[in-house]
Design a protein around this motif. Sequence first.
Motif, PDB file in Angstrom:
ATOM      1  N   VAL A   1       0.849  -1.190   0.000  1.00 30.34           N
ATOM      2  CA  VAL A   1       0.000   0.000   0.000  1.00 30.34           C
ATOM      3  C   VAL A   1       0.883   1.237   0.000  1.00 30.34           C
ATOM      4  O   VAL A   1       1.907   1.288   0.682  1.00 30.34           O
ATOM      5  CB  VAL A   1      -0.924  -0.016   1.241  1.00 30.34           C
ATOM      6  CG1 VAL A   1      -1.717   1.274   1.343  1.00 30.34           C
ATOM      7  CG2 VAL A   1      -1.863  -1.214   1.173  1.00 30.34           C
ATOM      8  N   GLN A   2       0.485   2.228  -0.773  1.00 26.53           N
ATOM      9  CA  GLN A   2       1.210   3.496  -0.823  1.00 26.53           C
ATOM     10  C   GLN A   2       0.543   4.469   0.139  1.00 26.53           C
ATOM     11  O   GLN A   2      -0.520   5.021  -0.157  1.00 26.53           O
ATOM     12  CB  GLN A   2       1.213   4.046  -2.252  1.00 26.53           C
ATOM     13  CG  GLN A   2       1.892   3.142  -3.258  1.00 26.53           C
ATOM     14  CD  GLN A   2       3.359   2.936  -2.946  1.00 26.53           C
ATOM     15  OE1 GLN A   2       4.078   3.879  -2.618  1.00 26.53           O
ATOM     16  NE2 GLN A   2       3.803   1.685  -3.024  1.00 26.53           N
ATOM     17  N   LEU A   3       1.169   4.664   1.292  1.00 23.84           N
ATOM     18  CA  LEU A   3       0.576   5.529   2.313  1.00 23.84           C
ATOM     19  C   LEU A   3       0.909   6.988   2.044  1.00 23.84           C
ATOM     20  O   LEU A   3       2.039   7.334   1.698  1.00 23.84           O
ATOM     21  CB  LEU A   3       1.093   5.132   3.697  1.00 23.84           C
ATOM     22  CG  LEU A   3       0.690   3.755   4.217  1.00 23.84           C
ATOM     23  CD1 LEU A   3       1.244   3.549   5.617  1.00 23.84           C
ATOM     24  CD2 LEU A   3      -0.822   3.579   4.216  1.00 23.84           C
ATOM     25  N   GLN A   4      -0.086   7.841   2.238  1.00 25.94           N
ATOM     26  CA  GLN A   4       0.104   9.284   2.145  1.00 25.94           C
ATOM     27  C   GLN A   4       0.508   9.834   3.510  1.00 25.94           C
ATOM     28  O   GLN A   4       0.215   9.228   4.544  1.00 25.94           O
ATOM     29  CB  GLN A   4      -1.193   9.949   1.677  1.00 25.94           C
ATOM     30  CG  GLN A   4      -1.697   9.430   0.344  1.00 25.94           C
ATOM     31  CD  GLN A   4      -0.693   9.618  -0.767  1.00 25.94           C
ATOM     32  OE1 GLN A   4      -0.191  10.732  -0.960  1.00 25.94           O
ATOM     33  NE2 GLN A   4      -0.403   8.564  -1.511  1.00 25.94           N
ATOM     34  N   PRO A   5       1.188  10.962   3.550  1.00 23.76           N
ATOM     35  CA  PRO A   5       1.606  11.524   4.847  1.00 23.76           C
ATOM     36  C   PRO A   5       0.440  11.781   5.790  1.00 23.76           C
ATOM     37  O   PRO A   5       0.554  11.601   7.005  1.00 23.76           O
ATOM     38  CB  PRO A   5       2.314  12.822   4.454  1.00 23.76           C
ATOM     39  CG  PRO A   5       2.764  12.599   3.048  1.00 23.76           C
ATOM     40  CD  PRO A   5       1.704  11.751   2.416  1.00 23.76           C
ATOM     41  N   THR A   6      -0.685  12.230   5.241  1.00 28.36           N
ATOM     42  CA  THR A   6      -1.902  12.444   6.027  1.00 28.36           C
ATOM     43  C   THR A   6      -2.939  11.433   5.584  1.00 28.36           C
ATOM     44  O   THR A   6      -3.268  11.354   4.393  1.00 28.36           O
ATOM     45  CB  THR A   6      -2.450  13.869   5.847  1.00 28.36           C
ATOM     46  OG1 THR A   6      -1.458  14.812   6.296  1.00 28.36           O
ATOM     47  CG2 THR A   6      -3.723  14.060   6.655  1.00 28.36           C
ATOM     48  N   LEU A   7      -3.445  10.653   6.529  1.00 31.60           N
ATOM     49  CA  LEU A   7      -4.295   9.517   6.207  1.00 31.60           C
ATOM     50  C   LEU A   7      -5.743   9.760   6.602  1.00 31.60           C
ATOM     51  O   LEU A   7      -6.037  10.272   7.690  1.00 31.60           O
ATOM     52  CB  LEU A   7      -3.782   8.268   6.920  1.00 31.60           C
ATOM     53  CG  LEU A   7      -2.396   7.781   6.480  1.00 31.60           C
ATOM     54  CD1 LEU A   7      -1.885   6.690   7.420  1.00 31.60           C
ATOM     55  CD2 LEU A   7      -2.437   7.272   5.049  1.00 31.60           C
ATOM     56  N   ARG A   8      -6.626   9.359   5.689  1.00 28.15           N
ATOM     57  CA  ARG A   8      -8.062   9.310   5.964  1.00 28.15           C
ATOM     58  C   ARG A   8      -8.470   7.851   5.789  1.00 28.15           C
ATOM     59  O   ARG A   8      -8.590   7.361   4.667  1.00 28.15           O
ATOM     60  CB  ARG A   8      -8.832  10.236   5.018  1.00 28.15           C
ATOM     61  CG  ARG A   8      -8.537  11.717   5.256  1.00 28.15           C
ATOM     62  CD  ARG A   8      -9.304  12.609   4.290  1.00 28.15           C
ATOM     63  NE  ARG A   8     -10.744  12.376   4.368  1.00 28.15           N
ATOM     64  CZ  ARG A   8     -11.546  12.907   5.287  1.00 28.15           C
ATOM     65  NH1 ARG A   8     -11.036  13.690   6.241  1.00 28.15           N
ATOM     66  NH2 ARG A   8     -12.840  12.651   5.283  1.00 28.15           N
ATOM     67  N   ILE A   9      -8.664   7.175   6.911  1.00 27.64           N
ATOM     68  CA  ILE A   9      -8.833   5.721   6.931  1.00 27.64           C
ATOM     69  C   ILE A   9     -10.314   5.361   6.952  1.00 27.64           C
ATOM     70  O   ILE A   9     -11.101   5.946   7.699  1.00 27.64           O
ATOM     71  CB  ILE A   9      -8.131   5.116   8.160  1.00 27.64           C
ATOM     72  CG1 ILE A   9      -6.636   5.446   8.139  1.00 27.64           C
ATOM     73  CG2 ILE A   9      -8.334   3.601   8.211  1.00 27.64           C
ATOM     74  CD1 ILE A   9      -5.908   5.062   9.423  1.00 27.64           C
TER      75      ILE A   9
END
Length: 314
Positions: free
Chosen positions: A27-35
């Motif tokens: 998974v490519q995680l973004q610095p700010t996450l909306r889960i």
Amino acid sequence: MNDLRYLLVVWCLATLLIQAPIFAQTVQLQPTLRILALGDSYTIGESVSPNQRWPIQLGDSLKNRGFVVDTTAIIATTGWTTGNLLAAISAQQLATMDFNLVGLLIGVNNQYQNRPLAEYQVQFAQLLDSAIAYAGGQVDQVFVVSIPDWAYTPFGQASIPGPISQAIDQFNATNKSITEARGVAYIDITPISRNGISEPVLVAGDGLHPSGEQYRRWVQAMLPVLTGDLTSIDPELKMPWSVNVDQETGRFRLFGPEKGELPVRWEMLDMTGRLLETGVIQSDHSWKAERLPAHQMVLLKIFLRNGQCFWLRV
């Protein structure tokens, strides 16, 4: 032996990604996450406190690794089947909420209610397509979690555990096939759940659902897949064995196993997760890898007989 060096051992709680490429479906995680977490009782955390739910523990662990978690939304209810979850998400405008990490775990109630596997196949595919849409069409921002095996709980043991486990395996084979066909990361936590009888701490007080401790172990199994970092490990676990290798001959030797712990299976992969070779470690503790790349780092995965595994990085 020349150029002999000890390997960095990285402990892994569960069989993370079988024979499919490990990092090809991360998974490519973004610095700010909306889960967004979609599921049933296992996602809402039946019989545990809200902060012990796996989506919440996952968010906390990612915060500890420097990510900002802006939102953690959970759409899940105890007893939901794939059909129930489809109906629930259709009533919401989830595609407009800019989620960038979406997890899906669903199916145990389809199995428990003896609903047709063919129905599950169709509805799970619909749910996964929806999850991808909620992540803006980014398959590398979606992951699927396998169904845990409730046969390994006091409630399950009071039933007929063998057929339960067989059915869970069938449902997981179905969701795994669909997941991999779409290029989505798949996280197999089922082996962790199968320690529920030998480790009662993994079962909640209701005798059926996972405990907060089991969910913590799920998260530890998720982190290497989600972050691509094999050092995302549980510091409380002890590294059981060590290995050394002769780079010139490709011969490995395993140190630490006690009598009765062998034979075990091993896999060797390159750093992209491509499977290079597989074999079995016999009672003499040594083996030869025919395809060990010269002067390149590789990964070894050794499967313990209790269903767990550990990683070794050369």
